[in-house]
Design a protein around this motif. Structure first.
Motif, PDB file in Angstrom:
ATOM      1  N   THR A 115       0.815  -1.231   0.000  1.00 22.48           N
ATOM      2  CA  THR A 115       0.000   0.000   0.000  1.00 22.48           C
ATOM      3  C   THR A 115       0.846   1.279   0.000  1.00 22.48           C
ATOM      4  O   THR A 115       0.314   2.341  -0.274  1.00 22.48           O
ATOM      5  CB  THR A 115      -0.959   0.048   1.214  1.00 22.48           C
ATOM      6  OG1 THR A 115      -0.161  -0.003   2.395  1.00 22.48           O
ATOM      7  CG2 THR A 115      -1.946  -1.092   1.206  1.00 22.48           C
ATOM      8  N   GLU A 133      -8.659 -13.408  -1.578  1.00 21.71           N
ATOM      9  CA  GLU A 133      -9.489 -12.207  -1.656  1.00 21.71           C
ATOM     10  C   GLU A 133      -9.264 -11.283  -0.473  1.00 21.71           C
ATOM     11  O   GLU A 133      -9.211 -10.066  -0.618  1.00 21.71           O
ATOM     12  CB  GLU A 133     -10.962 -12.598  -1.701  1.00 21.71           C
ATOM     13  CG  GLU A 133     -11.421 -12.955  -3.089  1.00 21.71           C
ATOM     14  CD  GLU A 133     -12.838 -13.476  -3.091  1.00 21.71           C
ATOM     15  OE1 GLU A 133     -13.608 -13.111  -2.188  1.00 21.71           O
ATOM     16  OE2 GLU A 133     -13.161 -14.253  -4.000  1.00 21.71           O
ATOM     17  N   ARG A 181      -6.070  -9.426  -0.945  1.00 17.74           N
ATOM     18  CA  ARG A 181      -6.209  -8.431  -2.008  1.00 17.74           C
ATOM     19  C   ARG A 181      -7.094  -7.257  -1.558  1.00 17.74           C
ATOM     20  O   ARG A 181      -6.862  -6.123  -1.968  1.00 17.74           O
ATOM     21  CB  ARG A 181      -6.727  -9.085  -3.290  1.00 17.74           C
ATOM     22  CG  ARG A 181      -5.614  -9.881  -3.990  1.00 17.74           C
ATOM     23  CD  ARG A 181      -6.124 -10.758  -5.114  1.00 17.74           C
ATOM     24  NE  ARG A 181      -5.051 -11.598  -5.631  1.00 17.74           N
ATOM     25  CZ  ARG A 181      -4.235 -11.269  -6.638  1.00 17.74           C
ATOM     26  NH1 ARG A 181      -4.380 -10.105  -7.251  1.00 17.74           N
ATOM     27  NH2 ARG A 181      -3.274 -12.084  -7.030  1.00 17.74           N
ATOM     28  N   ALA A 182      -8.089  -7.555  -0.709  1.00 24.56           N
ATOM     29  CA  ALA A 182      -8.950  -6.474  -0.205  1.00 24.56           C
ATOM     30  C   ALA A 182      -8.123  -5.501   0.633  1.00 24.56           C
ATOM     31  O   ALA A 182      -8.340  -4.291   0.601  1.00 24.56           O
ATOM     32  CB  ALA A 182     -10.094  -7.063   0.604  1.00 24.56           C
ATOM     33  N   GLN A 183      -7.150  -6.041   1.387  1.00 20.73           N
ATOM     34  CA  GLN A 183      -6.310  -5.169   2.227  1.00 20.73           C
ATOM     35  C   GLN A 183      -5.510  -4.172   1.407  1.00 20.73           C
ATOM     36  O   GLN A 183      -5.117  -3.136   1.904  1.00 20.73           O
ATOM     37  CB  GLN A 183      -5.299  -6.016   2.999  1.00 20.73           C
ATOM     38  CG  GLN A 183      -5.854  -6.790   4.160  1.00 20.73           C
ATOM     39  CD  GLN A 183      -4.725  -7.636   4.765  1.00 20.73           C
ATOM     40  OE1 GLN A 183      -3.678  -7.124   5.131  1.00 20.73           O
ATOM     41  NE2 GLN A 183      -4.943  -8.927   4.868  1.00 20.73           N
ATOM     42  N   SER A 237      -6.457  -3.028  -1.647  1.00 18.72           N
ATOM     43  CA  SER A 237      -7.247  -2.464  -2.745  1.00 18.72           C
ATOM     44  C   SER A 237      -6.931  -0.981  -2.874  1.00 18.72           C
ATOM     45  O   SER A 237      -6.757  -0.269  -1.885  1.00 18.72           O
ATOM     46  CB  SER A 237      -8.738  -2.680  -2.512  1.00 18.72           C
ATOM     47  OG  SER A 237      -9.121  -1.983  -1.369  1.00 18.72           O
ATOM     48  N   GLY A 238      -6.790  -0.531  -4.098  1.00 18.55           N
ATOM     49  CA  GLY A 238      -6.387   0.852  -4.323  1.00 18.55           C
ATOM     50  C   GLY A 238      -4.911   0.960  -4.647  1.00 18.55           C
ATOM     51  O   GLY A 238      -4.487   1.885  -5.320  1.00 18.55           O
TER      52      GLY A 238
END
Ligand code: ATP
Ligand code: MG
Length: 517
Positions: free
Chosen positions: A249, A271, A274-276, A278-279
């Motif tokens: 991140t 998932e 990957r959600a952690q 995101s962006g």
């Protein structure tokens, strides 16, 4: 441990002279790049039908054998080089995740890109997640931090202390961060910092460590862009995965790329992971099999690739460079049919991770062959509604695209290796069941399974199979079945019928013979 390995090891130990190390042929082959060996001759060992070749260890090779040239992977290299250039030009980094099956060439691709990165002014740092021994599943972040600060994992305490002092005096690490710096470098906390450190919970320590790594990366990447590599995420624990998510991140803030690799089986970036992130920019590259021409080019380096043997290896390896390399190493022997030990142990490791029911299922499937019907497997397992879903999710088998009930092993060598792990009694039992399944479906497969089950009915079954082929005017196939039947037939009547079938040229007209039993 049971079986041949133990027997062989103990006999080799007993045979070795004082101060001498003997190894089996498989061991020697696996370590051929690293060690020098001398042939210690063939040993007669109880329990082994053939004499066993032993090798005496001379010592380490003075220099590692020159690495073989890199082949293919043009698209992947171009993409990675593009990312390096973009990172340098924009000052923004990102994370790249490289996935692929074991031995497909992830590490080799990374080595190539590290070479290119170094040429274009990047500084490279790498860390490995280990599956065995010290620091299992952890310490990837520590290894990166050490490398960024110029102290290697193997450095002794004085060197690490000196590295820490240098980091503080040069301003790469601020004085306030000493407590986290010590933590990252595994240095003891000095008396004045100990109470502060002890008052922190693990979450605070880990956050502090990671923020410090980001700050170090920020300062260091101003000197030169950085390429960070963390290999083998399939062995990473939750802590390392969480740290890598956090690092992902923040990568856009510096001219630095983070490349991570994982085997597809056991890919931990699910998932939730990957959600952690995101962006954040995350590119995933799936490394697939080498195309046949590239595989041939690789084979050519090892042996003259135009031989039939090389071509068979290229075909059998199906684009996996590790498998190809291992198959070609057997070039000096007539063992072309055996599964090399290194592949066997890779597959064994995967089987060991299955639960009991999946293990039974995958072994039964191996008895049926590289391609098998789901309904046949269900019959063998005595579970009529069985569908090999878990074997599919474990990437051991895949559904056939064209037909619903048909499945394939992902790799023929994986099926061979699994088949080899079966005990003889279990193997016979499964072949017997398979023969039952094929009884009114396929006389040829029935005969072949009875043969492998060492069933006395096998010769008779070959007779029936040969007749079925003959009626369909497949003379060549029928003749082969007769030949095999004859080598097995102990019964006079079977012999007579088979010879009769053979003598008449095995065609549709030979049915006259068939009434003789
Ligand atoms: N493109 C290539 N050109 C030449 N040799 C290659 C290539 N790709 C892989 N190899 C060789 O194949 C073998 C296996 O490759 P590598 O170790 O990179 O696989 P891997 O995907 O990292 O496997 P693992 O999941 O076990 O780490 C090595 O000996 C490597 O040198
Ligand atoms: Mg690797």
């Amino acid at each position: 441990m049971t079986g041949d390995t133990v027997n062989l090891a103990s006999r080799l130990t007993a045979t070795a002279e004082q101060g001498e190390i003997l190894a089996s042929d498989d061991t020697r082959r696996a370590l051929a790049d690293r060690f020098e060996w001398v042939d210690a001759g063939a040993l007669d060992i109880k329990g082994f039908a053939e004499p066993v070749r032993a090798w005496r260890l001379l010592g380490l090779r003075p220099v590692a054998r020159e690495q073989r040239p890199f082949v293919g992977r043009h698209a992947e290299l171009r993409l990675l080089q593009g990312e390096l250039a973009a990172c340098r030009e924009t000052g923004c980094g990102q994370t790249i995740f490289i996935r692929g099956e074991a031995g497909i060439g992830k590490t080799r691709l990374i080595e190539e890109i590290q070479r290119k990165a170094t040429e274009s002014g990047f500084a490279c740092h790498s860390a490995l997640v280990l599956d065995f021994g010290g620091g299992v599943g952890r310490d990837a972040i520590r290894a990166l931090a050490r490398s960024l600060l110029g102290v290697e994992v193997t450095s002794n305490t004085e060197v690490v202390h000196a590295g820490a002092a240098r980091a503080l005096s040069s301003g790469v690490v601020a004085g306030d961060d000493s407590v986290f710096l010590n933590d990252l470098l595994n240095l003891p906390q000095p008396p004045e910092l100990r109470p502060i450190y002890e008052a922190m919970d693990t979450g605070t320590r880990s956050r502090g460590q990671l923020d410090l790594v980001a700050r170090i990366l920020h300062r260091k990447s101003q000197q030169a862009p950085r390429l960070l590599v963390v290999e083998d995420l399939h062995w990473a624990d939750q802590l390392v995965l969480m740290q890598l998510a956090k690092l992902t991140t923040v990568m856009a803030q510096f001219p630095a790329l983070l490349i991570m690799t994982s085997r597809i089986e056991g890919d931990p970036l699910d998932e939730t992971w990957r959600a952690q992130v995101s962006g954040a920019a995350l590119t995933t590259i799936d490394v697939g099999p080498l195309p046949a021409d590239d595989a041939r080019a690789l084979a050519e380096v090892l042996i003259a690739a135009n031989t039939g043997f090389a071509e068979r290896c290229v075909e059998r390896a199906a684009g996996n460079p590790l498998f190809l390399d291992q198959l070609l190493r057997h070039a000096d022997e007539s063992q072309a049919v055996a599964v090399p030990g290194s592949i066997q142990s890779l597959v064994q490791e995967r089987i060991d991770r299955l639960d009991w029911a999946d293990k039974m299922a995958v072994q039964a499937a191996a008895v049926l062959g590289q391609r098998f019907a789901g309904s046949a497997l269900a019959y063998l397992l005595d579970k009529l509604d069985y569908v090999p879903e878990r074997l599919i999710s474990r990437l051991l088998v895949r559904p056939h695209l064209a037909s619903e009930d048909v499945f394939l092993f992902v790799h023929a060598l994986i099926r061979d290796a699994i088949y080899d792990t079966l005990l003889r009694s279990r193997r016979r039992e499964l072949h017997q069941r398979a023969a039952e399944w094929y009884a009114d479906r396929d006389p040829v497969l029935r005969a072949e399974h009875l043969d492998r089950a060492e069933d006395p009915e096998a010769a008779q079954a070959y007779l029936a199979a040969a007749r079925s082929q003959a009626t369909e005017y497949r003379q060549e196939a029928a003749l082969q079945l007769v030949e095999r039947g004859l080598t097995l037939a102990s019964d006079r009547i079977d012999c007579f019928s088979l010879t009769c079938l053979k003598g008449k040229g095995v065609d549709g007209r030979t049915r006259a013979c068939s009434g003789s039993r």
